[in-house]
Scaffold this motif. Structure first.
Motif, mmCIF file in Angstrom:
data_model
loop_
_atom_site.group_PDB
_atom_site.id
_atom_site.type_symbol
_atom_site.label_atom_id
_atom_site.label_comp_id
_atom_site.label_asym_id
_atom_site.label_seq_id
_atom_site.Cartn_x
_atom_site.Cartn_y
_atom_site.Cartn_z
ATOM 1 N N GLY A 5 0.795 -1.217 0.000
ATOM 2 C CA GLY A 5 0.000 0.000 0.000
ATOM 3 C C GLY A 5 0.826 1.265 0.000
ATOM 4 N N LEU A 6 2.012 1.220 -0.547
ATOM 5 C CA LEU A 6 2.904 2.383 -0.562
ATOM 6 C C LEU A 6 2.967 2.975 -1.967
ATOM 7 N N ALA A 7 2.931 4.296 -2.041
ATOM 8 C CA ALA A 7 3.146 5.030 -3.287
ATOM 9 C C ALA A 7 4.344 5.954 -3.090
ATOM 10 N N PHE A 8 5.039 6.264 -4.165
ATOM 11 C CA PHE A 8 6.270 7.049 -4.076
ATOM 12 C C PHE A 8 6.192 8.250 -5.010
ATOM 13 N N GLU A 9 6.570 9.421 -4.466
ATOM 14 C CA GLU A 9 6.646 10.646 -5.253
ATOM 15 C C GLU A 9 8.016 11.270 -5.050
ATOM 16 N N ALA A 10 8.552 11.858 -6.109
ATOM 17 C CA ALA A 10 9.884 12.468 -6.039
ATOM 18 C C ALA A 10 9.844 13.849 -6.659
ATOM 19 N N TYR A 11 10.562 14.791 -6.037
ATOM 20 C CA TYR A 11 10.633 16.159 -6.521
ATOM 21 C C TYR A 11 12.093 16.610 -6.491
ATOM 22 N N GLU A 12 12.472 17.358 -7.489
ATOM 23 C CA GLU A 12 13.816 17.944 -7.541
ATOM 24 C C GLU A 12 13.679 19.447 -7.705
ATOM 25 N N GLU A 13 14.479 20.199 -6.924
ATOM 26 C CA GLU A 13 14.461 21.657 -6.967
ATOM 27 C C GLU A 13 15.855 22.166 -7.276
ATOM 28 N N GLY A 14 15.937 23.160 -8.148
ATOM 29 C CA GLY A 14 17.232 23.746 -8.478
ATOM 30 C C GLY A 14 17.955 22.959 -9.558
ATOM 31 N N GLU A 15 19.122 23.457 -9.907
ATOM 32 C CA GLU A 15 19.950 22.822 -10.933
ATOM 33 C C GLU A 15 20.960 21.892 -10.276
ATOM 34 N N ARG A 16 20.952 20.652 -10.759
ATOM 35 C CA ARG A 16 21.888 19.692 -10.171
ATOM 36 C C ARG A 16 23.333 20.078 -10.460
ATOM 37 N N GLY A 17 23.627 20.453 -11.675
ATOM 38 C CA GLY A 17 24.986 20.823 -12.031
ATOM 39 C C GLY A 17 25.941 19.645 -11.905
ATOM 40 N N GLU A 18 27.198 19.957 -11.789
ATOM 41 C CA GLU A 18 28.241 18.921 -11.662
ATOM 42 C C GLU A 18 28.585 18.748 -10.191
ATOM 43 N N ARG A 32 21.232 23.419 -4.184
ATOM 44 C CA ARG A 32 21.539 24.819 -3.922
ATOM 45 C C ARG A 32 22.982 25.106 -4.328
ATOM 46 N N PRO A 33 23.351 26.394 -4.384
ATOM 47 C CA PRO A 33 24.720 26.712 -4.846
ATOM 48 C C PRO A 33 25.813 26.059 -4.015
ATOM 49 N N ASP A 34 25.584 25.908 -2.680
ATOM 50 C CA ASP A 34 26.641 25.408 -1.801
ATOM 51 C C ASP A 34 26.349 24.043 -1.203
ATOM 52 N N GLU A 35 25.125 23.519 -1.378
ATOM 53 C CA GLU A 35 24.791 22.270 -0.710
ATOM 54 C C GLU A 35 23.680 21.533 -1.452
ATOM 55 N N VAL A 36 23.509 20.284 -1.080
ATOM 56 C CA VAL A 36 22.439 19.434 -1.594
ATOM 57 C C VAL A 36 21.643 18.936 -0.397
ATOM 58 N N GLU A 37 20.329 19.189 -0.409
ATOM 59 C CA GLU A 37 19.469 18.789 0.704
ATOM 60 C C GLU A 37 18.562 17.650 0.248
ATOM 61 N N PRO A 87 27.420 19.233 1.667
ATOM 62 C CA PRO A 87 28.054 20.357 0.962
ATOM 63 C C PRO A 87 28.504 19.934 -0.433
ATOM 64 N N ARG A 88 28.412 20.856 -1.381
ATOM 65 C CA ARG A 88 28.859 20.521 -2.741
ATOM 66 C C ARG A 88 30.361 20.269 -2.780
ATOM 67 N N GLU A 89 31.109 20.962 -1.949
ATOM 68 C CA GLU A 89 32.547 20.726 -1.837
ATOM 69 C C GLU A 89 32.769 19.956 -0.552
ATOM 70 N N ALA A 90 33.194 18.685 -0.676
ATOM 71 C CA ALA A 90 33.374 17.844 0.493
ATOM 72 C C ALA A 90 34.412 18.438 1.415
ATOM 73 N N LYS A 91 34.063 18.556 2.732
ATOM 74 C CA LYS A 91 34.984 19.141 3.715
ATOM 75 C C LYS A 91 35.674 18.075 4.533
ATOM 76 N N GLY A 92 35.185 16.867 4.493
ATOM 77 C CA GLY A 92 35.782 15.810 5.295
ATOM 78 C C GLY A 92 36.382 14.752 4.435
ATOM 79 N N GLU A 93 36.446 13.529 4.942
ATOM 80 C CA GLU A 93 37.007 12.411 4.185
ATOM 81 C C GLU A 93 35.987 11.940 3.170
#
Length: 393
Positions: free
Chosen positions: A279-292, A328-333, A385-391
């Motif tokens: 009884g599960l249905a799935f919906e997906a939404y994307e906001e903004g430009e994915r970019g590289e 987003r410009p600096d992160e992906v949520e 973050p779009r630029e990885a800060k850790g390992e």
């Protein structure tokens, strides 16, 4: 400010030249009345010119410097010229060939012995001792000092090379241990897990054959369940083989290809097929430009989405599962909301490990992760973050 070796030589030459000019101008040198003052500057100028080549042409500078030194003593000994000559002897031993030290030790000792003996022959003992002392300071002391410095420098260089060699051997041992461990892991994955997945796929195929002989329809729950079992086992087996290829660097299958967010549609399609019976249905939404996106960030995002959908299939109550990915410009949520099942949910072996893994992936990249009930829903939220800060995961 640190001077280069060339600049240091030029500075020494300039300092010697100015010191000699000052001493000659005030008459502070061993003057010969028959020789004009300007002529006493000639050896100083030549010695300063030799100082410029003290590192690159050690044999020539020491040889020519000895001749200039003798001429300078005859025309009027200037202290600056004497000091520069001792520096040429020092540089000859320090920067020249190893045998240069032995030659200068012999010639310096012989010169000191000859001059002190001649002084003793034509003068007296005190003058001979004074000549021996001065000759020792000029011809022997700089050579001995440079030889000592060179030995310490060579010893330090030998120790440095030995330390580098030891570190290299340790690194080779470490890499060998890693390769052996990877081979062992690949062997275990192939012999145990991959075989079990292969057996599941084979038995699911056999069960499908039995269902077809029983003339069951395609929308029969049993047929659908068998199709999901076979599809997931085959896909798991394919990923397991790619992982084995990653662990075995010489695998003919080539390098392991990390999954990308472009495959989200495939994940959602599989989730819809699997969750239809619950009884599960799935919906997906994307906001903004994915970019590289950097590979570590994209891999972590894919795995978090994959684990969120899997957890919804295991634990969610009937309803709609909503997945949102904001670029987003600096992160992906990433936010996944599913109907919350009250109580302890389904008791499955390893429950909770997926949440821990998602949190670790986000933290390794310098992001954040939260999961828990909110307003009747189970909400998973990860910020990468779009630029990885850790390992890298």
């Amino acid at each position: 400010m640190t001077l280069s070796p060339r600049q240091q030589d030029l500075a020494i030459a300039l300092a010697g030249l100015l010191a000699g000019l000052l001493l000659v101008s005030v008459g502070a040198y061993d003057r010969n009345e028959d020789v004009p003052a300007w002529l006493a500057m000639v050896p100083v100028v030549v010695m300063a010119g030799l100082e410029v080549m003290r590192r690159s042409h050690t044999v020539w500078t020491v040889s020519v410097g000895g001749v200039v030194f003798g001429v300078g003593v005859f025309y009027g000994s200037v202290l600056a010229m004497v000091v520069m000559y001792t520096d040429l002897l020092y540089a000859g031993v320090l920067y020249g060939r190893p045998r240069m030290g032995k030659v200068l030790h012999l010639t310096g000792g012989a010169t000191t012995l000859v001059l002190s003996s001649l002084t003793l022959l034509y003068a007296d003992v005190p003058n001979a001792l004074v000549v021996a002392g001065f000759c020792g300071l000029i011809f022997i002391a700089p050579v001995w000092t440079a030889d000592l410095v060179r030995r310490h420098r060579d010893r330090a260089e030998t120790e440095r090379l030995r330390a580098e060699q030891t570190a290299l051997l340790a690194e080779l041992d470490r890499r060998g241990a890693v390769v052996a461990e990877r081979a062992r892991m690949a062997r275990e994955l192939h012999d145990v897990i991959a075989n079990h997945l292969s057996a599941i796929a084979i038995h699911a195929t056999g069960a499908q054959s039995v269902a077809r002989r029983q003339e069951r329809t395609a929308d029969d729950p049993l047929v659908e369940a068998l199709a999901v079992i076979r599809e997931n086992s085959v896909q798991g087996l394919a990923e397991m083989r790619r992982m084995i290829g990653l662990l075995r660097e010489d695998s003919p299958e080539g390098p392991y290809a990390a999954p990308r967010l472009d495959a989200l549609d495939t994940l959602l399609a599989q989730a819809r097929t699997t969750g239809r019976g619950a009884g599960l249905a799935f919906e997906a939404y994307e906001e903004g430009e994915r970019g590289e996106l950097p590979a570590p960030v994209e891999l972590a995002a894919y795995r978090i989405v994959q684990e969120s959908l899997t957890n919804a299939l295991k634990h969610a109550a009937p309803g709609t599962v909503r997945l949102r990915i904001g670029y987003r410009p600096d992160e992906v949520e990433i936010t996944a909301e599913s109907p919350h099942r009250e109580g302890q949910g389904r008791k499955l072996q390893g429950a909770g490990a997926g949440l821990v893994g998602m949190g670790e992936r986000a933290q390794l990249l310098g992001g954040s992760f939260t999961a828990g009930p909110a307003d009747g829903l189970w909400r998973v939220r990860a910020v990468l973050p779009r630029e990885a800060k850790g390992e890298q995961p």
